[in-house]
Motif scaffolding. Sequence first.
Motif, PDB file in Angstrom:
ATOM      1  N   CYS A 149      72.894  46.068  11.087  1.00 54.89           N
ATOM      2  CA  CYS A 149      73.405  45.744  13.024  1.00 54.89           C
ATOM      3  C   CYS A 149      71.507  44.576  13.405  1.00 54.89           C
ATOM      4  CB  CYS A 149      72.813  46.747  13.849  1.00 54.89           C
ATOM      5  SG  CYS A 149      74.040  47.364  14.092  1.00 54.89           S
ATOM      6  N   GLY A 150      70.790  44.717  11.898  1.00 54.52           N
ATOM      7  CA  GLY A 150      69.330  43.966  11.795  1.00 54.52           C
ATOM      8  C   GLY A 150      68.482  44.807  12.341  1.00 54.52           C
ATOM      9  N   ILE A 151      68.184  45.824  12.259  1.00 54.91           N
ATOM     10  CA  ILE A 151      67.024  46.756  12.444  1.00 54.91           C
ATOM     11  C   ILE A 151      66.169  46.931  11.743  1.00 54.91           C
ATOM     12  CG2 ILE A 151      66.450  48.394  14.068  1.00 54.91           C
ATOM     13  CD1 ILE A 151      68.797  48.110  15.767  1.00 54.91           C
ATOM     14  N   HIS A 177      72.440  32.544  26.969  1.00 51.43           N
ATOM     15  CA  HIS A 177      72.660  33.218  28.260  1.00 51.43           C
ATOM     16  C   HIS A 177      71.232  34.717  27.689  1.00 51.43           C
ATOM     17  CE1 HIS A 177      76.014  32.621  29.774  1.00 51.43           C
ATOM     18  NE2 HIS A 177      77.019  31.903  28.807  1.00 51.43           N
ATOM     19  N   ALA A 178      70.646  34.972  26.700  1.00 48.05           N
ATOM     20  CA  ALA A 178      69.570  35.878  26.195  1.00 48.05           C
ATOM     21  C   ALA A 178      68.052  35.145  26.648  1.00 48.05           C
ATOM     22  CB  ALA A 178      70.057  35.509  24.788  1.00 48.05           C
ATOM     23  N   ASN A 220      70.926  30.889  22.058  1.00 54.26           N
ATOM     24  CA  ASN A 220      71.597  31.737  22.788  1.00 54.26           C
ATOM     25  C   ASN A 220      70.756  31.090  24.778  1.00 54.26           C
ATOM     26  OD1 ASN A 220      72.017  34.415  24.032  1.00 54.26           O
ATOM     27  ND2 ASN A 220      71.957  35.299  22.139  1.00 54.26           N
ATOM     28  N   PHE A 253      72.730  35.847  10.969  1.00 58.22           N
ATOM     29  CA  PHE A 253      72.946  36.461  11.636  1.00 58.22           C
ATOM     30  C   PHE A 253      73.327  36.084  13.708  1.00 58.22           C
ATOM     31  CE2 PHE A 253      69.078  34.289  12.877  1.00 58.22           C
ATOM     32  CZ  PHE A 253      69.056  34.552  14.356  1.00 58.22           C
ATOM     33  N   ARG A 254      72.746  35.457  13.688  1.00 55.88           N
ATOM     34  CA  ARG A 254      73.720  34.719  15.102  1.00 55.88           C
ATOM     35  C   ARG A 254      75.534  35.462  15.555  1.00 55.88           C
ATOM     36  NH1 ARG A 254      70.651  31.800  18.755  1.00 55.88           N
ATOM     37  NH2 ARG A 254      68.702  31.250  17.693  1.00 55.88           N
ATOM     38  N   ARG A 286      75.619  39.630  14.745  1.00 58.97           N
ATOM     39  CA  ARG A 286      74.921  40.326  16.263  1.00 58.97           C
ATOM     40  C   ARG A 286      75.640  40.209  17.213  1.00 58.97           C
ATOM     41  NH1 ARG A 286      69.061  39.372  14.607  1.00 58.97           N
ATOM     42  NH2 ARG A 286      68.701  39.295  12.397  1.00 58.97           N
ATOM     43  N   SER A 287      76.660  39.032  17.168  1.00 54.43           N
ATOM     44  CA  SER A 287      77.074  38.815  18.477  1.00 54.43           C
ATOM     45  C   SER A 287      78.718  39.396  18.362  1.00 54.43           C
ATOM     46  CB  SER A 287      77.201  37.126  18.877  1.00 54.43           C
ATOM     47  OG  SER A 287      78.086  36.927  17.960  1.00 54.43           O
ATOM     48  N   PHE A 309      72.923  39.360  24.713  1.00 54.42           N
ATOM     49  CA  PHE A 309      73.910  38.793  22.984  1.00 54.42           C
ATOM     50  C   PHE A 309      74.837  37.251  23.449  1.00 54.42           C
ATOM     51  CE2 PHE A 309      73.798  42.747  19.613  1.00 54.42           C
ATOM     52  CZ  PHE A 309      72.677  43.199  20.574  1.00 54.42           C
ATOM     53  N   GLY A 310      74.874  36.741  24.334  1.00 52.81           N
ATOM     54  CA  GLY A 310      75.249  35.654  24.614  1.00 52.81           C
ATOM     55  C   GLY A 310      76.319  34.816  25.278  1.00 52.81           C
ATOM     56  N   PHE A 338      65.114  47.704  20.027  1.00 51.91           N
ATOM     57  CA  PHE A 338      66.679  48.252  19.049  1.00 51.91           C
ATOM     58  C   PHE A 338      67.424  47.003  19.650  1.00 51.91           C
ATOM     59  CE2 PHE A 338      69.169  50.924  22.142  1.00 51.91           C
ATOM     60  CZ  PHE A 338      70.569  50.408  21.459  1.00 51.91           C
ATOM     61  N   ARG A 340      60.359  45.132  12.776  1.00 53.06           N
ATOM     62  CA  ARG A 340      61.599  45.788  11.431  1.00 53.06           C
ATOM     63  C   ARG A 340      61.131  46.488  10.697  1.00 53.06           C
ATOM     64  NH1 ARG A 340      63.964  41.179  13.111  1.00 53.06           N
ATOM     65  NH2 ARG A 340      65.605  40.817  14.097  1.00 53.06           N
ATOM     66  N   LEU A 357      66.090  43.527  18.431  1.00 54.81           N
ATOM     67  CA  LEU A 357      66.000  43.310  17.062  1.00 54.81           C
ATOM     68  C   LEU A 357      67.964  43.104  16.715  1.00 54.81           C
ATOM     69  CD1 LEU A 357      63.488  46.262  15.927  1.00 54.81           C
ATOM     70  CD2 LEU A 357      63.487  43.544  16.226  1.00 54.81           C
ATOM     71  N   SER A 358      68.943  44.255  17.665  1.00 50.28           N
ATOM     72  CA  SER A 358      69.864  43.981  17.179  1.00 50.28           C
ATOM     73  C   SER A 358      70.951  42.790  17.721  1.00 50.28           C
ATOM     74  CB  SER A 358      70.856  44.689  16.648  1.00 50.28           C
ATOM     75  OG  SER A 358      70.640  45.441  18.574  1.00 50.28           O
ATOM     76  N   ALA A 359      70.467  41.783  18.077  1.00 56.85           N
ATOM     77  CA  ALA A 359      70.695  40.952  19.572  1.00 56.85           C
ATOM     78  C   ALA A 359      70.683  39.591  18.957  1.00 56.85           C
ATOM     79  CB  ALA A 359      70.346  40.517  20.353  1.00 56.85           C
ATOM     80  N   PRO A 360      72.040  38.442  18.973  1.00 58.95           N
ATOM     81  CA  PRO A 360      71.635  37.355  18.220  1.00 58.95           C
ATOM     82  C   PRO A 360      70.735  36.131  18.726  1.00 58.95           C
ATOM     83  CG  PRO A 360      73.496  37.334  19.412  1.00 58.95           C
ATOM     84  CD  PRO A 360      73.305  38.999  19.929  1.00 58.95           C
TER      85      PRO A 360
END
Lengths: 253, 308
Positions: free
Chosen positions: B52-54, A4-5, A2, B73-74, B77-78, B106-107, A90, A252, A93-96
């Motif tokens: 959400c993966g938290i 962009h991230a 990713n 997960f990619r 989550r995206s 988030f890409g 958070f 987590r 952790l919730s981002a791809p």
Amino acid sequence: MNWHAIKAIYRTEMARMMRTVVQSIVAPVLSTSLYFVIFGAAIGSRITEIDGVSYGAFIVPGLIMLSIMTESISNSSFAIYFPKFSGTIFELLSAPISYIEVVLGYVGAAATKSVIIGGIILTTASFFVDINIVHPFLMFLFLILISVSFSLFGFILGVWADGWEKLTIVPILVIMPLTFLGGTFYSISMLPQTWQTVSLFNPIVYLISGFRWSFYENADVAVGLSLSMVILFLAACLGVVWWIFKTGYRLRA
Amino acid sequence: MQPVISIRELTKTYAGGFEALKAVDLDINKGEIFGLLGPNGAGKTTLINIVCGIVTKTSGSVTVNGYDNVTDFRQTRSRIGLVPQELPTETFETPYNVCRFSRGLFGKPPNPDHIEKVLKSISLWNKKDEKILMLSGGMKRRVLIAKALAHEPEILFLDEPTAGVDVELRQDMWNVIQSLRETGVTVILTTHYIEEAEQLADRVGVINHGEVIVVEEKTKLMRELGKKELVLHLAEPIDTLPVGLGDYRLELGADGSELTYHYDTKGEHTGITALLGALHEAGIRFNDLHTSQSSLEEIFVGLVKKGA
Ligand SMILES: Nc1ncnc2c1ncn2[C@@H]1O[C@H](COP(=O)(O)OP(=O)(O)O)[C@@H](O)[C@H]1O
Ligand SMILES: [Mg+2]
């Protein structure tokens, strides 16, 4: 991957550092100058040369190491500890993203800053003493590898720390003594035999020695060994960060 | 219809040994507004955070658009945006910058137009360059909503979105939710304010003690589990109920001038005809009447009590 991230994290981190640009640039310039006044002038008047290098010039690689190690650790440990502390983690952790993006973003930014600071110190030092770098490419390689490794180490510290004390105590209690005892201001060969042996257990000796070799071709340990140690340390830190993200350790619930 | 989120036998036991989720099964349909209702500590946040993966699950599975939320997960989550329950915000950044950051994280490639649209929709545009530190609590929540929408998620989670929120923000938020629904975004909101689910949700799930007790279309839930009541306004107040009406479990209220009768629309017979006949025989006249259906709140309280 990713991209962009990575860009988003790197850019935000660099911007954060730029907000404190005064303290990030003035501090190393000031402290380097002070070291020169204190060590260069006071001690340098007694120790004129070490292995054919003037004492002032001798301590330059050590001073750069000292700064980039502490800067790398404090920047990246803070960068990850603060979101953990404030709860904004958070989003990470919730981002791809996986550890790759996080490492490239956070560690990349912290290491960039360290390399810049290394450059600033080198420039400041050149106003005090003559510096010639025999192996500039190797010098740069050491600078980058060590900045990256210690930024990774700081990242691990920031994840591990569950309080501000822990965040500050490791650099003060572990890194500072090891750096000072690691030959920043002297050559290991100046120590009695027993302490020379003891020093060889201090990993930082290898880093400073290798870095200094790239300047003046004089070293306490073989440069190949130094480079291997740096790479070993880097690999170990990468392994730990990978494990942290795999298991979610302290990130987590 | 293929559910957009599929949760199967999901369990979560926290490190301390607390079992926050007990084999939860839940499907969320594409494009719906789903209200997850439950009292505090029921496991709503835990459920959302796992998707959400938290938070890491203990066992079971979660798929989003068919992708597993751990191995893929990619992909999962995206597609998801989350507005968390707490208000963790960057302090020294500005709303505009954090939105741009979130989008990148988030890409998604930069898109200033989209961020402008989002910030305007949530009335943050005129504050976009202020330090978040200086904003009020309500404004901080707006920032979190804008962040969650910055990457154009297909699924939006809102964890207790209106806890402690002023009327204006609530209105903005509902408008945003409605317009998201029009573009096909799936919205899952958790709340213990039933009024919210009642007004917004298409379907409602009730969770208590880590178990999903019921999942039903809101209207159906209200119809099936809801009790109706008939209120009769008497022409002349009475002190006591005539003996003949004892079987109807009537309530006498408003100083004896109102009679309330509870009945079940689902029942074989509602008993209304018989009641009215009995009233006539007893000589009780009334000059007005109305019926009402119990609110989701009453249903919810009933369900949770039963489960406790
Ligand atoms: N990190 C945690 N460690 C241990 N227990 C937790 C943790 N987070 C939540 N819990 C417990 O799990 C239960 C469910 O919490 P939560 O999912 O936040 O409920 P809700 O959002 O419905 O109020 C609560 O009893 C809470 O105390
Ligand atoms: Mg909650």
